[in-house]
Design a protein around this motif. Structure first.
Motif, short mmCIF file in Angstrom:
data_model
loop_
_atom_site.label_atom_id
_atom_site.label_comp_id
_atom_site.label_asym_id
_atom_site.label_seq_id
_atom_site.Cartn_x
_atom_site.Cartn_y
_atom_site.Cartn_z
N ARG A 6 -34.66 20.12 17.00
CA ARG A 6 -35.71 19.47 16.52
C ARG A 6 -35.05 17.93 15.60
NH1 ARG A 6 -36.24 24.10 14.23
NH2 ARG A 6 -35.88 23.11 12.27
N SER A 7 -33.92 18.06 15.47
CA SER A 7 -33.35 17.07 14.51
C SER A 7 -31.77 17.04 14.88
CB SER A 7 -33.34 17.34 13.01
OG SER A 7 -32.79 18.51 12.58
N THR A 27 -29.86 15.20 7.80
CA THR A 27 -30.54 15.41 9.05
C THR A 27 -31.34 14.32 9.21
OG1 THR A 27 -32.25 16.78 8.43
CG2 THR A 27 -30.12 17.64 8.99
N SER A 28 -31.90 14.19 10.36
CA SER A 28 -33.21 13.47 10.73
C SER A 28 -34.41 13.65 10.31
CB SER A 28 -33.16 12.90 11.96
OG SER A 28 -33.56 14.35 12.90
N GLU A 29 -34.34 14.81 9.80
CA GLU A 29 -35.63 15.41 9.22
C GLU A 29 -35.62 15.49 7.52
OE1 GLU A 29 -35.64 19.47 10.72
OE2 GLU A 29 -37.38 18.90 12.21
N LYS A 53 -36.12 10.73 7.40
CA LYS A 53 -34.69 10.54 7.76
C LYS A 53 -33.92 10.01 6.46
CE LYS A 53 -32.70 7.61 10.71
NZ LYS A 53 -32.31 6.84 11.91
#
Length: 118
Positions: A6-7, A27-29, A53
């Motif tokens: 997901r990320s 992370t991108s999340e 992010k």
């Protein structure tokens, strides 16, 4: 380390308190993880600190204050001693400043007296 696809991992910061055996990942999340290679690659905490992010993070020379910055347009300071692997308890930032646009990086100076953001 991170469940699923997901990320993606955005940045890595060595934890200077433990040499090269521990590090932080963002992370991108919007989460930050601490990984301890001394403990069979154990994730000692995984906290969501932003809804967007996190491009960059930096550990202060004092060893417990971390700066995070990213797409949220906010640079935040955190006390990593208050972070745990519990998803139910979200830490509160020590301080924050909205800069009005995406932040690519945030780094403490070697003395820790200054924080540079770009």
């Amino acid at each position: 380390l991170h469940g699923g696809y997901r990320s993606w991992l955005q940045s890595l910061e060595l934890d200077h308190r433990f040499g090269s055996e521990c590090f932080f990942l963002s992370t991108s999340e919007g989460s930050v993880m601490h990984v301890d290679l001394r403990s069979k690659r154990k994730v000692t905490f995984d906290q969501t600190l932003s809804e967007r992010k996190i491009n960059s993070m930096s550990l202060h020379p004092n060893g417990y204050t971390m700066a995070t910055a990213g797409l949220s347009t906010v640079v935040q300071l955190w006390d990593i001693r208050s972070m745990s692997d519990s998803k139910s308890k979200k830490p509160k930032p020590l301080a924050w400043q909205n800069v009005g646009k995406s932040i690519n990086s945030a780094f403490f100076s070697p003395s820790g007296k200054r924080l540079l953001t770009t």
